[in-house]
Design a protein around this motif. Structure first.
Motif, short mmCIF file in Angstrom:
data_model
loop_
_atom_site.label_atom_id
_atom_site.label_comp_id
_atom_site.label_asym_id
_atom_site.label_seq_id
_atom_site.Cartn_x
_atom_site.Cartn_y
_atom_site.Cartn_z
N GLU A 1 2.26 -3.47 -14.10
CA GLU A 1 1.13 -4.00 -13.33
C GLU A 1 1.61 -4.73 -12.09
O GLU A 1 1.00 -4.61 -11.01
CB GLU A 1 0.29 -4.93 -14.21
N LYS B 1 4.40 -4.13 -10.44
CA LYS B 1 4.88 -3.11 -9.49
C LYS B 1 3.70 -2.42 -8.81
O LYS B 1 3.75 -2.12 -7.61
CB LYS B 1 5.76 -2.08 -10.20
N GLU B 2 2.64 -2.15 -9.57
CA GLU B 2 1.46 -1.52 -8.98
C GLU B 2 0.82 -2.44 -7.94
O GLU B 2 0.36 -1.98 -6.89
CB GLU B 2 0.45 -1.15 -10.07
N GLN B 3 0.79 -3.74 -8.22
CA GLN B 3 0.26 -4.69 -7.25
C GLN B 3 1.12 -4.72 -5.99
O GLN B 3 0.59 -4.79 -4.87
CB GLN B 3 0.17 -6.09 -7.85
N GLU B 4 2.43 -4.65 -6.16
CA GLU B 4 3.32 -4.62 -5.00
C GLU B 4 3.09 -3.37 -4.17
O GLU B 4 3.06 -3.43 -2.93
CB GLU B 4 4.78 -4.69 -5.45
N ILE B 5 2.90 -2.25 -4.84
CA ILE B 5 2.63 -1.00 -4.11
C ILE B 5 1.31 -1.10 -3.37
O ILE B 5 1.21 -0.69 -2.20
CB ILE B 5 2.65 0.20 -5.08
N ASP B 6 0.29 -1.66 -4.02
CA ASP B 6 -1.00 -1.85 -3.34
C ASP B 6 -0.84 -2.75 -2.12
O ASP B 6 -1.45 -2.50 -1.07
CB ASP B 6 -2.04 -2.44 -4.29
N HIS B 7 -0.05 -3.79 -2.26
CA HIS B 7 0.21 -4.69 -1.12
C HIS B 7 0.85 -3.93 0.03
O HIS B 7 0.45 -4.08 1.18
CB HIS B 7 1.11 -5.84 -1.57
N LYS C 1 0.70 -0.72 0.56
CA LYS C 1 -0.28 0.22 1.11
C LYS C 1 -1.20 -0.49 2.11
O LYS C 1 -1.52 0.06 3.16
CB LYS C 1 -1.11 0.84 -0.02
N LYS C 2 -1.61 -1.72 1.77
CA LYS C 2 -2.46 -2.48 2.68
C LYS C 2 -1.70 -2.81 3.96
O LYS C 2 -2.27 -2.77 5.05
CB LYS C 2 -2.95 -3.76 2.01
N GLN C 3 -0.41 -3.13 3.81
CA GLN C 3 0.40 -3.41 5.00
C GLN C 3 0.50 -2.19 5.90
O GLN C 3 0.47 -2.30 7.12
CB GLN C 3 1.80 -3.89 4.59
N LYS D 1 -1.75 0.20 6.11
CA LYS D 1 -3.04 0.36 6.77
C LYS D 1 -3.15 -0.59 7.95
O LYS D 1 -3.62 -0.20 9.03
CB LYS D 1 -4.18 0.10 5.78
#
Length: 94
Positions: free
Chosen positions: A42, A44-50, A52-54, A56
């Motif tokens: 979880e 690592k998934e949050q880090e990936i989402d972060h 991805k936002k960066q 964007k």
């Protein structure tokens, strides 16, 4: 004869109890390990989402006119983010 059979049954019951205790302990350890790995996943998934936002945000910034010096700095920052994402993807795929 019956006495011997009872002793055998007692021995088997004791062995079964010991095996049950060992398996219960192993099950508890595996459940804890699974919980730890789930929490790690979880994170690592949050880090990936972060990241991805960066990306964007970087894409939005790239569409805006900037000074050449700022553009080079932003490009370097984006490249660093991409490298970090690649490292995370490699780590998660292992």
């Amino acid at each position: 004869m019956i006495h011997e059979e009872l002793q055998k049954l007692e021995k088997l019951a004791y062995q079964a109890g010991q095996k049950l205790q060992v398996l219960s302990e192993e099950n508890s350890l595996l459940k804890q390990k699974m919980a730890d790995m789930t929490a790690d996943l979880e994170q690592k998934e949050q880090e990936i989402d972060h990241f991805k936002k960066q990306i964007k945000i970087s894409n939005i910034v790239d569409n805006r006119p900037v000074n050449p010096g700022d553009s080079a700095e932003m490009s370097e920052l984006i490249n660093n983010y991409i490298q970090e994402i690649d490292h995370l993807i490699t780590y998660l795929s292992e």
